[in-house]
Write a protein that holds these residues in place. Structure first.
Motif, PDB file in Angstrom:
ATOM      1  N   ALA A 133      -2.419 -48.538  83.756  1.00  0.00           N
ATOM      2  CA  ALA A 133      -3.192 -48.553  82.504  1.00  0.00           C
ATOM      3  C   ALA A 133      -3.542 -46.832  81.823  1.00  0.00           C
ATOM      4  O   ALA A 133      -3.864 -46.885  80.943  1.00  0.00           O
ATOM      5  CB  ALA A 133      -4.415 -49.016  82.829  1.00  0.00           C
ATOM      6  N   THR A 134      -3.606 -46.135  83.343  1.00  0.00           N
ATOM      7  CA  THR A 134      -4.286 -44.507  83.374  1.00  0.00           C
ATOM      8  C   THR A 134      -2.417 -44.028  82.852  1.00  0.00           C
ATOM      9  O   THR A 134      -2.589 -43.674  81.229  1.00  0.00           O
ATOM     10  CB  THR A 134      -4.316 -44.209  84.357  1.00  0.00           C
ATOM     11  OG1 THR A 134      -5.236 -44.457  84.575  1.00  0.00           O
ATOM     12  CG2 THR A 134      -4.249 -42.679  83.326  1.00  0.00           C
ATOM     13  N   ARG A 135      -1.223 -44.618  82.645  1.00  0.00           N
ATOM     14  CA  ARG A 135      -0.144 -44.361  82.409  1.00  0.00           C
ATOM     15  C   ARG A 135       0.098 -44.601  80.722  1.00  0.00           C
ATOM     16  O   ARG A 135       0.595 -43.361  80.682  1.00  0.00           O
ATOM     17  CB  ARG A 135       0.802 -44.635  83.370  1.00  0.00           C
ATOM     18  CG  ARG A 135       1.995 -43.665  83.354  1.00  0.00           C
ATOM     19  CD  ARG A 135       3.404 -44.234  83.566  1.00  0.00           C
ATOM     20  NE  ARG A 135       2.843 -46.603  83.251  1.00  0.00           N
ATOM     21  CZ  ARG A 135       3.605 -45.775  82.066  1.00  0.00           C
ATOM     22  NH1 ARG A 135       4.468 -44.585  80.756  1.00  0.00           N
ATOM     23  NH2 ARG A 135       3.667 -47.473  81.062  1.00  0.00           N
ATOM     24  N   ALA A 136      -0.392 -45.153  81.499  1.00  0.00           N
ATOM     25  CA  ALA A 136       0.390 -46.440  79.050  1.00  0.00           C
ATOM     26  C   ALA A 136      -0.646 -45.378  78.128  1.00  0.00           C
ATOM     27  O   ALA A 136      -0.523 -45.119  76.766  1.00  0.00           O
ATOM     28  CB  ALA A 136       0.121 -47.582  79.207  1.00  0.00           C
ATOM     29  N   ALA A 137      -2.122 -45.441  78.709  1.00  0.00           N
ATOM     30  CA  ALA A 137      -2.851 -44.649  78.139  1.00  0.00           C
ATOM     31  C   ALA A 137      -2.504 -43.021  77.329  1.00  0.00           C
ATOM     32  O   ALA A 137      -3.259 -42.305  76.570  1.00  0.00           O
ATOM     33  CB  ALA A 137      -4.518 -44.833  78.491  1.00  0.00           C
ATOM     34  N   ALA A 138      -2.023 -42.299  78.471  1.00  0.00           N
ATOM     35  CA  ALA A 138      -1.112 -41.056  78.791  1.00  0.00           C
ATOM     36  C   ALA A 138       0.180 -41.132  79.534  1.00  0.00           C
ATOM     37  O   ALA A 138       0.792 -40.056  80.141  1.00  0.00           O
ATOM     38  CB  ALA A 138      -1.843 -40.151  79.337  1.00  0.00           C
TER      39      ALA A 138
END
Length: 332
Positions: free
Chosen positions: A173-178
């Protein structure tokens, strides 16, 4: 800013919270317990304070909230109490600043603290998702904090950073958001308390690194290696591994080698392993991940017994990995 907000709205000083999408970070000093044994409490206090100051400064500089200090670590989050539409990106930038700042910390502490406390390194985990954030505790005393699955995952990811041998582990989720950050996929694993497998990635740099042709070539070789390992394609994996080695200047060496080692242990079975050139310590870390993966991350007699059955080439002694026997006919 937070103090000004509470002064203007004292009604917010009550128990309860709201649901917000946060990026949560946990950071821990590597090897603190082992190094701290037998040291004077005042020396430990100075050590922790000197390390926590630049770590917390990195959080505040990126607009984050330091939730709490956890002895030799800290918890922080972004997008509360103040809105931050780019909270995942800012959490990643803070993590990179934390990890990158340890060189300066070590120079500062050299000659000041006992040699056994140095060098200082940190492990960091980040996850993004919906959390309850607000005042939690009792009617007499409470803290402003966050609760929820992303909090639990971020804490677990920090622990995974030791196993995978990387400084920063982030969730999908963090990778997708950044998406602009330079990341490499590590694994799909089940962390303690989770009901489904989660993808984890190594955060290795910012957009500037991600945009370089050199990183893109390394990332492509790394992706090819992972795909070949999961498909049990030994020849394809060997070719991709050679590409990774040829492109490696040391910057991504640990990430590439650790991920490759875990990938072939998890997906290609140990007796079809490739020699990825890892040192003994990193090999032990990876094998520990395999052994504990059988029953989450709790090393128990049952887990070891099941791991021995599943991975007969790994020898144990009183719960510790002794050594690994590689079949020469497989590696020939």
């Amino acid at each position: 800013v937070l103090v000004e907000r509470l002064a203007a709205r004292p009604d917010q000083l009550v128990l309860g919270g709201e649901t917000r999408r946060l990026s949560v970070l946990f950071c821990d000093i590597r090897g603190f317990t082992r190094r701290a044994g037998g040291l004077d409490p005042q020396v430990l206090t100075e050590f922790v304070n000197r390390v926590m100051t630049p770590l917390s400064d990195a959080v505040l500089a990126s607009g984050g909230t330091v939730d709490k200090f956890l002895g030799d670590g800290l918890m922080a989050f972004w997008n509360a109490p103040l809105d931050d539409a780019r909270h995942a990106e800012h959490a990643c930038r803070a993590a990179l600043a934390m990890a990158g700042g340890m060189a300066a910390v070590n120079r500062e502490l050299e000659g000041v603290l006992p040699a056994q406390m140095l060098p200082v390194a940190v492990g960091i985990g980040i996850e993004t998702g919906a959390c309850a954030v607000g005042n939690f505790g009792s009617a007499r005393r409470f803290d402003y904090s966050a609760l929820g699955e992303p909090v639990n995952f971020a804490a677990r990811f920090e622990g995974l950073s030791r196993i995978y041998g990387v400084a920063i582990v982030i969730g999908e989720a963090t990778r997708a958001a950044a998406p602009g950050m330079a990341t490499l996929p590590l694994d799909e694993t089940v962390v303690r308390g989770a009901v489904r497998p989660v993808r984890v990635h190594a955060l290795v740099g910012d957009e500037a690194l991600a945009a370089t042709e050199e990183f893109q070539r390394r990332a492509a070789a790394h992706a090819d290696l992972r795909a070949a390992l999961e498909a049990e394609d030994r020849l394809g994996a060997a070719a991709a591994l050679d590409r990774c080695r040829a492109l490696d200047d040391g910057t991504l060496e640990d990430e590439v080698r650790t991920s490759a080692l875990l990938g072939r242990l998890r997906h290609a079975h140990f007796d079809h392993a490739l020699d990825v050139g890892c040192g003994e310590g990193r090999l032990t870390n990876a094998l520990t991940a395999v052994a504990t993966h059988v029953t989450g991350f709790d090393i128990s007699a049952t887990a070891i017994e099941r791991a021995q059955t599943r991975y007969p080439h790994i020898r144990f002694w009183q719960g510790d990995l002794l050594d690994v026997v590689l079949r020469p006919d497989v590696l020939a």
